[in-house]
Design an enzyme around this catalytic site. Structure first.
Site, PDB file in Angstrom:
ATOM      1  N   ASP A 140       0.796  -0.973  -0.101  1.00 18.84           N
ATOM      2  CA  ASP A 140       0.148   0.005  -0.064  1.00 18.84           C
ATOM      3  C   ASP A 140       0.918   1.112  -0.067  1.00 18.84           C
ATOM      4  OD1 ASP A 140      -2.614   1.615   0.262  1.00 18.84           O
ATOM      5  OD2 ASP A 140      -1.806   2.020   2.280  1.00 18.84           O
ATOM      6  N   ARG A 185     -10.678  10.881 -11.243  1.00 18.14           N
ATOM      7  CA  ARG A 185     -10.007  10.906  -9.847  1.00 18.14           C
ATOM      8  C   ARG A 185      -9.629   9.393  -9.537  1.00 18.14           C
ATOM      9  NH1 ARG A 185     -14.605  12.299  -6.390  1.00 18.14           N
ATOM     10  NH2 ARG A 185     -12.887  12.453  -4.704  1.00 18.14           N
ATOM     11  N   LYS A 186     -10.041   8.429 -10.274  1.00 20.66           N
ATOM     12  CA  LYS A 186      -9.503   7.059  -9.870  1.00 20.66           C
ATOM     13  C   LYS A 186      -8.087   6.763 -10.507  1.00 20.66           C
ATOM     14  CE  LYS A 186     -14.508   5.295  -9.604  1.00 20.66           C
ATOM     15  NZ  LYS A 186     -15.299   4.414 -10.367  1.00 20.66           N
TER      16      LYS A 186
END
Length: 221
Positions: A140, A185-186
């Site tokens: 992450d 925005r992805k």
């Protein structure tokens, strides 16, 4: 588990006393200490970790990314925030080599980040191997970093990981993460975690990040 936790807490409590605070580099008494850059080599790095670091440092297509214990990213002209009240999760120990040992390099042309990762003994899950949550954390962190440098600040919306082969404690692995697609925005990314010699595929992952609306990360997504 209690014994390991006690060692962590004792190390944190004594670091400001008998031991010097590793969070800051040495500086004259009258000067403001500079935050420590954890992306630089330290004595706990294995020969494989050092080798990969040196190889990427020589390749001009890759840029080493400074890393601090208060804010991961250090862009040109910006100083990391240090308030003493918070710590970056992956830099929350005052002892080298026992937790997350890593450094990252960014390739702007490829929108790609490589993270050299060496899990310490305090990241153990199954005996002798890194915890799955620890692996998810560094994936992450690597995915978020490539987006930070390619698209700006973002938050994780979805993270999918396939655990293929466990990572031994102290082993050196290379996390390769890249931006696959941007849709408004992805931001979609893909990631592979491979052994230092590229012979073992440890993990595969995909992630979706969302860049915030105007107003910063506190804005509603």
């Amino acid at each position: 588990m209690l014994y390991g936790l006690d060692r962590i807490l004792r190390g944190h409590r004594t670091s400001a006393g008998a031991q010097s605070d590793r969070r800051f580099s040495a500086a004259p008494c009258c000067a403001k200490p500079e935050p420590r850059d954890y992306s630089l080599p330290n004595p706990t790095w294995s020969p494989d970790t050092k080798r990969l670091y040196e190889e990427l440092s020589r390749d001009r297509s890759w840029r080493r990314l400074p890393s601090y214990d208060s804010h991961l990213h250090h862009r040109a002209g910006m100083s990391p925030e240090v308030d003493g009240k918070t710590r970056l999760f992956t830099r929350n120990l005052d002892q080298d080599g026992v937790g997350f040992e890593y450094c990252m390099f960014y390739n702007e042309a490829e929108k790609r980040t490589l993270c050299i990762f060496q899990p310490g003994p305090y990241t153990e899950g199954p005996k002798g191997y890194a915890h799955g949550g620890c692996i998810a954390t560094i994936i992450d962190e690597t995915a978020g970093t490539v987006i930070e440098y390619s698209s700006g600040a973002s938050v994780t919306a979805n993270l999918n990981i396939n655990y293929r082969n466990p990572i031994p404690l102290g082993a050196t692995v290379l996390i390769d993460c890249r931006v696959e697609k941007v849709d408004g925005r992805k931001v979609f990314t893909s990631c592979q975690v491979r052994s230092h010699d590229d012979t073992v595929l440890h993990n595969e992952a995909t992630a979706l990040f969302i860049t915030p609306k105007s107003g910063g990360l506190k804005a509603k997504l």
